[in-house]
Design a protein around this motif. Structure first.
Motif, PDB file in Angstrom:
ATOM      1  N   PHE A  54       3.237  -7.106  -3.175  1.00  0.00           N
ATOM      2  CA  PHE A  54       2.879  -6.491  -1.900  1.00  0.00           C
ATOM      3  C   PHE A  54       2.051  -5.249  -2.221  1.00  0.00           C
ATOM      4  CE2 PHE A  54       5.481  -9.043   0.863  1.00  0.00           C
ATOM      5  CZ  PHE A  54       6.431  -9.557   0.002  1.00  0.00           C
ATOM      6  N   VAL A  55       0.852  -5.188  -1.651  1.00  0.00           N
ATOM      7  CA  VAL A  55      -0.090  -4.118  -1.976  1.00  0.00           C
ATOM      8  C   VAL A  55      -0.427  -3.332  -0.716  1.00  0.00           C
ATOM      9  CG1 VAL A  55      -2.384  -3.614  -2.914  1.00  0.00           C
ATOM     10  CG2 VAL A  55      -1.102  -5.570  -3.777  1.00  0.00           C
ATOM     11  N   ASP A  56      -0.410  -2.020  -0.849  1.00  0.00           N
ATOM     12  CA  ASP A  56      -0.823  -1.136   0.245  1.00  0.00           C
ATOM     13  C   ASP A  56      -1.887  -0.198  -0.310  1.00  0.00           C
ATOM     14  OD1 ASP A  56      -0.786   0.259   2.759  1.00  0.00           O
ATOM     15  OD2 ASP A  56       0.381   1.816   1.759  1.00  0.00           O
ATOM     16  N   ASP A 142      -4.938  -2.831   5.800  1.00  0.00           N
ATOM     17  CA  ASP A 142      -4.893  -2.286   4.439  1.00  0.00           C
ATOM     18  C   ASP A 142      -3.694  -2.764   3.621  1.00  0.00           C
ATOM     19  OD1 ASP A 142      -3.027  -0.862   5.886  1.00  0.00           O
ATOM     20  OD2 ASP A 142      -3.480   1.044   4.944  1.00  0.00           O
ATOM     21  N   ASP A 143      -2.957  -3.737   4.120  1.00  0.00           N
ATOM     22  CA  ASP A 143      -1.820  -4.304   3.397  1.00  0.00           C
ATOM     23  C   ASP A 143      -2.179  -5.720   2.960  1.00  0.00           C
ATOM     24  OD1 ASP A 143      -0.010  -2.095   3.781  1.00  0.00           O
ATOM     25  OD2 ASP A 143       0.103  -2.725   5.871  1.00  0.00           O
ATOM     26  N   THR A 144      -1.844  -6.049   1.726  1.00  0.00           N
ATOM     27  CA  THR A 144      -2.181  -7.356   1.175  1.00  0.00           C
ATOM     28  C   THR A 144      -0.966  -7.949   0.471  1.00  0.00           C
ATOM     29  OG1 THR A 144      -4.487  -6.697   0.864  1.00  0.00           O
ATOM     30  CG2 THR A 144      -3.727  -8.571  -0.430  1.00  0.00           C
ATOM     31  N   ILE A 145      -0.770  -9.247   0.665  1.00  0.00           N
ATOM     32  CA  ILE A 145       0.285  -9.970  -0.037  1.00  0.00           C
ATOM     33  C   ILE A 145      -0.400 -10.949  -0.988  1.00  0.00           C
ATOM     34  CG2 ILE A 145       2.251 -11.538   0.158  1.00  0.00           C
ATOM     35  CD1 ILE A 145       2.627 -10.496   3.040  1.00  0.00           C
ATOM     36  N   VAL A 146      -0.087 -10.829  -2.270  1.00  0.00           N
ATOM     37  CA  VAL A 146      -0.603 -11.721  -3.305  1.00  0.00           C
ATOM     38  C   VAL A 146       0.538 -12.652  -3.691  1.00  0.00           C
ATOM     39  CG1 VAL A 146      -1.628 -11.833  -5.611  1.00  0.00           C
ATOM     40  CG2 VAL A 146      -2.064  -9.835  -4.153  1.00  0.00           C
ATOM     41  N   THR A 147       0.317 -13.967  -3.643  1.00  0.00           N
ATOM     42  CA  THR A 147       1.387 -14.926  -3.914  1.00  0.00           C
ATOM     43  C   THR A 147       0.964 -15.927  -4.975  1.00  0.00           C
ATOM     44  OG1 THR A 147       2.174 -14.764  -1.642  1.00  0.00           O
ATOM     45  CG2 THR A 147       2.885 -16.671  -2.882  1.00  0.00           C
ATOM     46  N   ASN A 173     -13.574   2.134  -4.735  1.00  0.00           N
ATOM     47  CA  ASN A 173     -13.055   3.496  -4.540  1.00  0.00           C
ATOM     48  C   ASN A 173     -11.783   3.524  -3.696  1.00  0.00           C
ATOM     49  OD1 ASN A 173     -15.109   4.491  -6.077  1.00  0.00           O
ATOM     50  ND2 ASN A 173     -16.098   5.621  -4.443  1.00  0.00           N
ATOM     51  N   LEU A 174     -10.933   2.531  -3.852  1.00  0.00           N
ATOM     52  CA  LEU A 174      -9.674   2.493  -3.126  1.00  0.00           C
ATOM     53  C   LEU A 174      -8.526   2.691  -4.102  1.00  0.00           C
ATOM     54  CD1 LEU A 174     -10.374  -0.448  -0.684  1.00  0.00           C
ATOM     55  CD2 LEU A 174     -10.343   1.990  -0.161  1.00  0.00           C
ATOM     56  N   VAL A 175      -7.430   3.239  -3.584  1.00  0.00           N
ATOM     57  CA  VAL A 175      -6.272   3.542  -4.405  1.00  0.00           C
ATOM     58  C   VAL A 175      -5.087   2.729  -3.891  1.00  0.00           C
ATOM     59  CG1 VAL A 175      -4.697   5.375  -5.142  1.00  0.00           C
ATOM     60  CG2 VAL A 175      -7.134   5.871  -4.821  1.00  0.00           C
ATOM     61  N   ILE A 176      -4.402   2.070  -4.796  1.00  0.00           N
ATOM     62  CA  ILE A 176      -3.204   1.330  -4.410  1.00  0.00           C
ATOM     63  C   ILE A 176      -2.059   2.324  -4.319  1.00  0.00           C
ATOM     64  CG2 ILE A 176      -1.573  -0.454  -5.118  1.00  0.00           C
ATOM     65  CD1 ILE A 176      -3.989  -1.923  -6.344  1.00  0.00           C
ATOM     66  N   ALA A 177      -1.336   2.288  -3.205  1.00  0.00           N
ATOM     67  CA  ALA A 177      -0.312   3.299  -2.915  1.00  0.00           C
ATOM     68  C   ALA A 177       0.834   3.289  -3.912  1.00  0.00           C
ATOM     69  CB  ALA A 177       0.218   3.120  -1.494  1.00  0.00           C
ATOM     70  N   LEU A 178       1.308   2.137  -4.277  1.00  0.00           N
ATOM     71  CA  LEU A 178       2.427   2.043  -5.209  1.00  0.00           C
ATOM     72  C   LEU A 178       1.995   1.253  -6.422  1.00  0.00           C
ATOM     73  CD1 LEU A 178       5.236   1.181  -2.640  1.00  0.00           C
ATOM     74  CD2 LEU A 178       4.712   3.401  -3.630  1.00  0.00           C
ATOM     75  N   ALA A 179       2.603   1.571  -7.555  1.00  0.00           N
ATOM     76  CA  ALA A 179       2.297   0.831  -8.772  1.00  0.00           C
ATOM     77  C   ALA A 179       2.716  -0.620  -8.601  1.00  0.00           C
ATOM     78  CB  ALA A 179       3.031   1.450  -9.964  1.00  0.00           C
TER      79      ALA A 179
END
Length: 186
Positions: A54-56, A142-147, A173-179
């Motif tokens: 899960f990517v934010d 801005d939320d993405t689910i990779v499966t 130039n985007l930053v992923i909120a959580l590792a």
């Protein structure tokens, strides 16, 4: 800026991109995303494995780089007139801060989208439209689910998907909120 009427021979927005679009609302996203656990459970019931990330994107609309955005908008065959209008809308914006009785000096904003505009989220959809990692994605603004669904005894490709995601984020130039963390096999 109506992309649906402006694209012509250009790319179209990803069908797995939800939010801020006609017929791709929160309800549509919810319906599509509700199918994911069913797919996951079917895979697990078959003895297969599931990997999900899960990517934010942190402050996504606030970090839109105008140069990158315009390079992508050009690919949509949007008229030069609309591009110039949109450029003038984004350029020369300033802000200042008031605290109690103090007022800062004006500072020019060199990125981001105006707060509360509908163009901000739409612009982010254009920016994120070409996000591809090599596996199924579901995007809600801005939320993405990779499966990744893994057949029995198959090796994961998540070690490829994750660097692709990080590389794309860096290029835009985007930053992923959580590792990114790998979940154990389910």
């Amino acid at each position: 800026m109506c992309l649906s009427r402006q694209t012509g021979n250009g790319p179209s927005l990803d069908n797995c991109q939800f939010g801020c679009r006609k017929r791709r609302s929160t309800v549509h996203a919810f319906t599509a995303i509700l199918q994911l656990p069913h797919q996951w459970m079917s895979s697990l019931d078959s003895g297969d494995s599931v990997r999900t990330v899960f990517v934010d994107f942190r402050k996504a609309v606030d970090l839109v780089n105008h140069d990158i955005l315009f390079s992508k908008l050009i690919k949509y065959n949007i008229s030069h007139f609309l591009l110039r209008w949109f450029g003038s809308y984004l350029s020369g914006r300033q802000q200042r801060v008031r605290t109690s009785q103090s007022l800062s000096s004006w500072k020019e904003l060199k990125g981001a989208m105006p707060q509360g505009s509908w163009l901000g989220p739409l612009s982010f959809l254009v920016l994120i439209n070409d996000l591809s990692t090599g596996c199924p994605l579901h995007k809600y603004v801005d939320d993405t689910i990779v499966t990744e669904l893994l057949p029995k005894h198959a090796n994961t490709d998540m070690s490829t998907f994750s660097p692709n995601l990080l590389s794309w984020a860096n290029e835009n130039n985007l930053v992923i909120a959580l590792a990114i963390q790998y979940a154990p096999y389910l």
